[in-house]
Design an enzyme around this catalytic site. Structure first.
Site, PDB file in Angstrom:
ATOM      1  N   SER A 148      36.650  45.948  59.390  1.00  0.00           N
ATOM      2  CA  SER A 148      37.131  44.927  58.461  1.00  0.00           C
ATOM      3  C   SER A 148      35.957  44.105  57.927  1.00  0.00           C
ATOM      4  O   SER A 148      35.114  44.624  57.214  1.00  0.00           O
ATOM      5  CB  SER A 148      38.188  44.067  59.149  1.00  0.00           C
ATOM      6  OG  SER A 148      38.853  43.247  58.227  1.00  0.00           O
ATOM      7  N   GLU A 166      45.764  40.834  41.041  1.00  0.00           N
ATOM      8  CA  GLU A 166      45.120  40.429  39.790  1.00  0.00           C
ATOM      9  C   GLU A 166      43.671  40.916  39.719  1.00  0.00           C
ATOM     10  O   GLU A 166      42.869  40.400  38.941  1.00  0.00           O
ATOM     11  CB  GLU A 166      45.163  38.901  39.660  1.00  0.00           C
ATOM     12  CG  GLU A 166      46.593  38.367  39.603  1.00  0.00           C
ATOM     13  CD  GLU A 166      46.646  36.856  39.502  1.00  0.00           C
ATOM     14  OE1 GLU A 166      45.604  36.204  39.749  1.00  0.00           O
ATOM     15  OE2 GLU A 166      47.707  36.329  39.172  1.00  0.00           O
ATOM     16  N   HIS A 190      40.931  47.538  54.538  1.00  0.00           N
ATOM     17  CA  HIS A 190      42.409  47.472  54.457  1.00  0.00           C
ATOM     18  C   HIS A 190      42.838  47.990  53.077  1.00  0.00           C
ATOM     19  O   HIS A 190      43.735  47.445  52.431  1.00  0.00           O
ATOM     20  CB  HIS A 190      42.916  46.042  54.649  1.00  0.00           C
ATOM     21  CG  HIS A 190      42.527  45.416  55.943  1.00  0.00           C
ATOM     22  ND1 HIS A 190      43.216  45.642  57.114  1.00  0.00           N
ATOM     23  CD2 HIS A 190      41.522  44.580  56.259  1.00  0.00           C
ATOM     24  CE1 HIS A 190      42.641  44.957  58.099  1.00  0.00           C
ATOM     25  NE2 HIS A 190      41.613  44.309  57.593  1.00  0.00           N
TER      26      HIS A 190
END
Length: 289
Positions: A148, A166, A190
């Site tokens: 991560s 967005e 992710h």
């Protein structure tokens, strides 16, 4: 330059964000099923002394380091590693402590946990701790492993913020300097589960020389010099902007949608390889062999 070390970057698995950690403190132990046996075992197998390797867990990115660190130790011990400890570095001064630096010098593997990559780079960046990691990675049989946030921070430039929904609006993706172990790429984590492909698209269209790497959960890349191998159970998405033919990037205002013509993508799964020199991908189980 011939790099002697190895880089293992992992996409993470639980809903703790690569720059936020929502709900991680609830059921931390349960959430840490991202200690995927396949990838963690591969880290041990690739290390200099295998089960005897000295492994240091670096919890700097996490907001709950005292809970996270011991879970990594347990997971690695379960897989046979016999020499695992946790280095809690929560302030820049600690990254200059002689005892901490001596421990790092004797490590064969450092494993950076998830959390907030901006926290990771702002605490460690430019410290003797950071310098030693770069030196060991270049000159020794040493592994930098990160999941991560620890993965996102590995490259020269890193994404530290940006809405998935967005991400293809100009200016929505925020980029800063990473830890600088690998150049010419930018890493997002992710990736599949959070629909972050737009973040890589915007990053790559701004500088098409940079290869975008999107790591799915329970998925990683083993990078040895310029060869990347997919590991784990999910997908790695590569975004190659070198053949982009057109875009409206410089003609639109901030907040407006970006258009891109002819952006090349590759999808890798376990055992597939990709060469960073030639930009050629090899599918291990190709139907055409």
């Amino acid at each position: 330059m011939n790099i002697r070390g190895k880089l293992i970057i992992i996409g993470g698995a639980v809903d703790k964000g690569s720059f936020t950690e929502t709900d991680l403190d609830k059921n931390a132990v349960k959430n840490l099923n991202f200690f995927e046996a396949g990838i963690l075992k591969r880290i041990i197998d690739e290390s200099k002394h295998k089960e005897e390797s000295r492994i240091e867990i670096i919890t700097t990115a996490s907001k709950i380091p005292r809970e996270i660190g011991p879970e990594y130790v347990k997971a690695l011990n379960y897989l046979g590693a016999k020499n695992v400890d946790v280095l809690h570095i929560e302030k820049r001064e600690q990254a200059m402590d002689p005892e901490v630096l001596e421990r790092l010098k004797t490590a064969d593997v450092v494993m950076f946990t998830g959390g907030d990559q901006l926290r990771l780079t702002s605490i460690l960046g430019g410290t003797p701790f950071h310098d030693i990691i770069l030196d060991k990675y270049k000159k020794e049989d040493f592994i930098y492993a990160g999941t991560s946030a620890g993965a996102a921070a590995a490259s020269n430039n890193m994404i530290y913020q940006g809405s998935s929904s967005e991400a293809l609006l100009k200016g929505e993706v925020k980029i800063t300097s990473g830890l600088g172990l690998i150049d010419g790429v930018i890493i997002d984590t992710h990736f599949v589960q959070r629909g972050r492909i737009g973040r890589l698209f915007q990053t790559v269209v701004g500088n098409p020389k940079v290869l975008g790497i999107g790591l799915g959960e329970d998925t990683g890349l083993l990078i040895t010099n310029n060869q990347m191998e997919a590991i784990g159970s999910g997908l790695v998405i590569l975004v190659d902007g070198r053949e982009i033919k057109d875009t409206n990037l410089t003609q639109i205002e901030l907040g407006q949608p970006i258009s891109i013509n002819h952006l090349v993508t590759h999808v890798m799964s376990k055992f597939d390889t990709f060469n960073l020199d030639t930009f050629k991908m090899h599918i291990q189980s190709s139907q055409y062999v």
